[in-house]
Design an enzyme around this catalytic site. Structure first.
Site, short mmCIF file in Angstrom:
data_model
loop_
_atom_site.label_atom_id
_atom_site.label_comp_id
_atom_site.label_asym_id
_atom_site.label_seq_id
_atom_site.Cartn_x
_atom_site.Cartn_y
_atom_site.Cartn_z
N ASN A 1 52.01 40.47 39.30
CA ASN A 1 52.26 40.93 40.67
C ASN A 1 53.72 41.32 40.91
O ASN A 1 54.01 42.12 41.80
CB ASN A 1 51.79 39.89 41.69
CG ASN A 1 50.29 39.99 41.90
OD1 ASN A 1 49.69 41.00 41.55
ND2 ASN A 1 49.68 38.95 42.42
N GLU B 1 47.25 34.41 33.46
CA GLU B 1 48.65 33.97 33.46
C GLU B 1 48.64 32.44 33.58
O GLU B 1 48.04 31.90 34.51
CB GLU B 1 49.41 34.57 34.64
CG GLU B 1 49.65 36.06 34.52
CD GLU B 1 50.41 36.64 35.72
OE1 GLU B 1 51.45 37.26 35.52
OE2 GLU B 1 49.94 36.48 36.86
N HIS C 1 46.26 31.96 36.73
CA HIS C 1 46.04 33.14 37.56
C HIS C 1 45.13 34.13 36.83
O HIS C 1 45.53 34.73 35.83
CB HIS C 1 47.38 33.79 37.93
CG HIS C 1 47.23 34.95 38.85
ND1 HIS C 1 48.07 36.03 38.85
CD2 HIS C 1 46.31 35.21 39.82
CE1 HIS C 1 47.69 36.90 39.76
NE2 HIS C 1 46.61 36.42 40.36
N SER D 1 48.07 33.86 43.56
CA SER D 1 48.70 35.01 42.92
C SER D 1 50.14 35.18 43.39
O SER D 1 50.87 35.99 42.84
CB SER D 1 47.90 36.27 43.24
OG SER D 1 47.65 36.36 44.61
N1 CAA Z 1 31.62 41.43 37.41
C1 CAA Z 1 31.22 41.46 36.12
N2 CAA Z 1 31.22 42.56 35.35
C2 CAA Z 1 31.64 43.71 35.93
C3 CAA Z 1 32.07 43.77 37.25
C4 CAA Z 1 32.04 42.57 38.00
N3 CAA Z 1 32.44 42.52 39.28
N4 CAA Z 1 32.43 45.03 37.53
C5 CAA Z 1 32.25 45.75 36.41
N5 CAA Z 1 31.77 44.96 35.43
C6 CAA Z 1 31.48 45.34 34.04
C7 CAA Z 1 30.31 46.29 33.95
O1 CAA Z 1 29.10 45.60 33.83
C8 CAA Z 1 30.64 47.06 32.68
O2 CAA Z 1 30.28 46.28 31.54
P1 CAA Z 1 29.83 47.02 30.15
O3 CAA Z 1 30.98 47.88 29.72
O4 CAA Z 1 29.58 45.88 29.21
O5 CAA Z 1 28.62 47.80 30.51
C9 CAA Z 1 32.18 47.14 32.69
O6 CAA Z 1 32.61 46.08 33.55
C10 CAA Z 1 32.69 48.45 33.22
O7 CAA Z 1 32.14 48.65 34.52
P2 CAA Z 1 31.71 50.05 35.12
O8 CAA Z 1 31.27 50.95 33.99
O9 CAA Z 1 30.76 49.82 36.22
O10 CAA Z 1 33.02 50.61 35.81
P3 CAA Z 1 34.44 50.94 35.22
O11 CAA Z 1 34.38 51.44 33.81
O12 CAA Z 1 35.08 51.78 36.24
O13 CAA Z 1 35.18 49.53 35.20
C11 CAA Z 1 36.60 47.98 36.23
C12 CAA Z 1 35.31 48.75 36.35
C13 CAA Z 1 36.51 47.00 35.06
C14 CAA Z 1 36.77 47.19 37.51
C15 CAA Z 1 37.80 48.98 35.96
O14 CAA Z 1 37.77 49.99 36.92
C16 CAA Z 1 39.15 48.33 35.99
O15 CAA Z 1 39.58 47.73 35.01
N6 CAA Z 1 39.85 48.45 37.14
C17 CAA Z 1 41.17 47.84 37.34
C18 CAA Z 1 40.97 46.43 37.79
C19 CAA Z 1 42.25 45.71 37.97
O16 CAA Z 1 43.35 46.25 37.84
N7 CAA Z 1 42.13 44.43 38.30
C20 CAA Z 1 43.29 43.59 38.57
C21 CAA Z 1 43.53 43.59 40.03
S1 CAA Z 1 44.94 42.61 40.46
C22 CAA Z 1 44.32 41.06 40.59
O17 CAA Z 1 43.19 40.78 40.48
C23 CAA Z 1 45.30 39.96 40.83
C24 CAA Z 1 46.04 39.87 42.05
O18 CAA Z 1 46.70 38.89 42.22
C25 CAA Z 1 46.07 40.91 43.07
#
Ligand code: CAA
Length: 355
Positions: free
Chosen positions: A252, A214, A202, A181
């Site tokens: 990022n 990405e 990514h 990343s």
């Molecule tokens: N694996 C698979 N599926 C998952 C999961 C996981 N770890 N976590 C959640 N889900 C699925 C759930 O099963 C659910 O599916 P359905 O809608 O089909 O039922 C869906 O995602 C939503 O989950 P929840 O209802 O439990 O929870 P939520 O609505 O709060 O969503 C989330 C959880 C998708 C993580 C949401 O909070 C979100 O989008 N958060 C932001 C995440 C983000 O910004 N990620 C990027 C981080 S930066 C990065 O990764 C890169 C880097 O370089 C740092």
């Protein structure tokens, strides 16, 4: 000698390009010819002589990706392996120990079972997906892969060592990709003799849910390889975005200063943990507030990324705030450690910490 080898390589490129020009016979191929020749020339300047063993770099014709290798079966690696198998690719995921392989595969099985319970896929489809997925502790199992995606620890020496070993193992046609990343793809790629077949892919956490990948090209990446990787991202059901090999790429570059500023706002007493998070959730419609997202990504991971980005750009916006450093030193690395900006003793009901 280097100049002769470079000339021979360019001549070979011209021959390949001429064949393509005859086939296509349009202006597009002339642009392609310029780009290929330019890329070769730049590569000669950028990385010095061509491979010391005298092997010339030969552009491979575009190949179909059938078998995918993933190195690392942690949070990101297991997610990438899952979407690869779901996308129809024979997938082998490699970890350093049997326990880590088992842990990663169990997580994937849990996710697939959830999809069956929700009626998204049938039991039969789940079995097919599972049948395409294999865990391994041996790097040798990656040697017949058309594409190998690395998702190991975010440390340059470890990544370079891995790709050096893969380079010796895999056929010249195999494409290599790193899920880094923040590290420079070019610097990882030069541990191999195939920087022209090297990209960044990514993904975002949680990989099965987040729609973005990405696709990162360096100045040495062959255009056909790059396009193949953009198409591969789409085959995984992701929306590929094109990015140059600039530290932090697109996401990022924008996300890290925002997350670090949220910590600075907390340090300066602008608001409490809950109020900072609620502000961005309810005021801007973000799914998570920045401090919750930091716990989710991992404070240690964010700390390493910020160090790499600060080293590259020397700008305050990428500098780790003192509180982040102290939390990492204390091992409060976020959700995975049970403690970060929130206490996860009861995971369903995290409680904001008092500092
Ligand atoms: N694996 C698979 N599926 C998952 C999961 C996981 N770890 N976590 C959640 N889900 C699925 C759930 O099963 C659910 O599916 P359905 O809608 O089909 O039922 C869906 O995602 C939503 O989950 P929840 O209802 O439990 O929870 P939520 O609505 O709060 O969503 C989330 C959880 C998708 C993580 C949401 O909070 C979100 O989008 N958060 C932001 C995440 C983000 O910004 N990620 C990027 C981080 S930066 C990065 O990764 C890169 C880097 O370089 C740092």
């Amino acid at each position: 000698m280097a100049a002769v080898r470079a000339r021979r390589a360019i001549e070979k490129t011209e021959k390949i390009t001429q064949r393509r020009r005859v086939r296509r016979g349009n202006a597009e191929s002339r642009i392609g010819h310029f780009c290929y020749t330019f890329a070769f020339t730049v590569r000669g300047f950028q990385f010095g002589p061509f491979p010391p063993d005298g092997r010339e770099i030969i552009y491979e014709e575009s190949m179909a990706i059938r078998r995918v290798g993933v190195v690392g079966c942690g949070l990101m690696g297991s997610g990438i392996a899952q979407v690869s198998a779901v996308g129809g690719f024979e997938t082998v995921v490699r970890e350093v120990s049997a326990e880590l392989v088992e842990k990663g595969i169990k997580g994937i099985e849990k996710n697939l079972n959830r999809l069956v319970e929700k009626g998204t896929i049938s039991e039969a489809v789940k079995s097919e997906i599972r049948g395409r997925l294999k865990g391994s502790t041996s790097i040798d199992d990656l040697k017949s892969c058309d594409l190998v995606i690395e998702a190991i620890i975010e440390q340059l020496p470890a990544k370079r060592e891995l790709f050096g070993a893969l380079d010796a193992l895999c056929p010249p046609a195999t494409i290599f990709a790193s899920n880094t990343s923040s590290l420079t793809i070019t610097e990882i790629a030069t541990a191999t003799k195939r920087p022209q077949r090297f990209v960044g892919l990514h993904f975002f956490n949680p990989v099965p849910v987040m729609k973005l990948v990405e696709v990162v090209r360096t100045i040495a990446t062959e255009p056909a390889v790059y396009e193949e990787m953009v198409a591969f991202g789409a085959k995984l059901g992701k929306t590929p975005v094109r990015a140059h090999d600039s530290t932090g790429f697109i996401v990022n570059r924008l996300l890290v200063p925002y997350l670090l500023d949220a910590i600075r706002a907390l340090e300066e007493g602008v608001g409490s943990i809950e109020d900072i998070d609620n502000s961005m959730k309810l005021g801007c419609g973000h799914p998570m507030g920045p401090l919750t997202l930091l716990d989710f990504v991992g404070l240690d991971t964010t700390y390493y990324i910020s160090q790499i980005m600060f080293e590259e750009f020397k700008e305050r916006r990428f500098a780790a705030p003192p509180l982040l450093k102290r939390m990492v030193l204390a091992g409060w690395n976020g959700r995975k450690a049970g403690r970060g900006f929130y206490d996860y003793s009861d995971p369903q009901n995290p409680k904001a910490q008092k500092f």
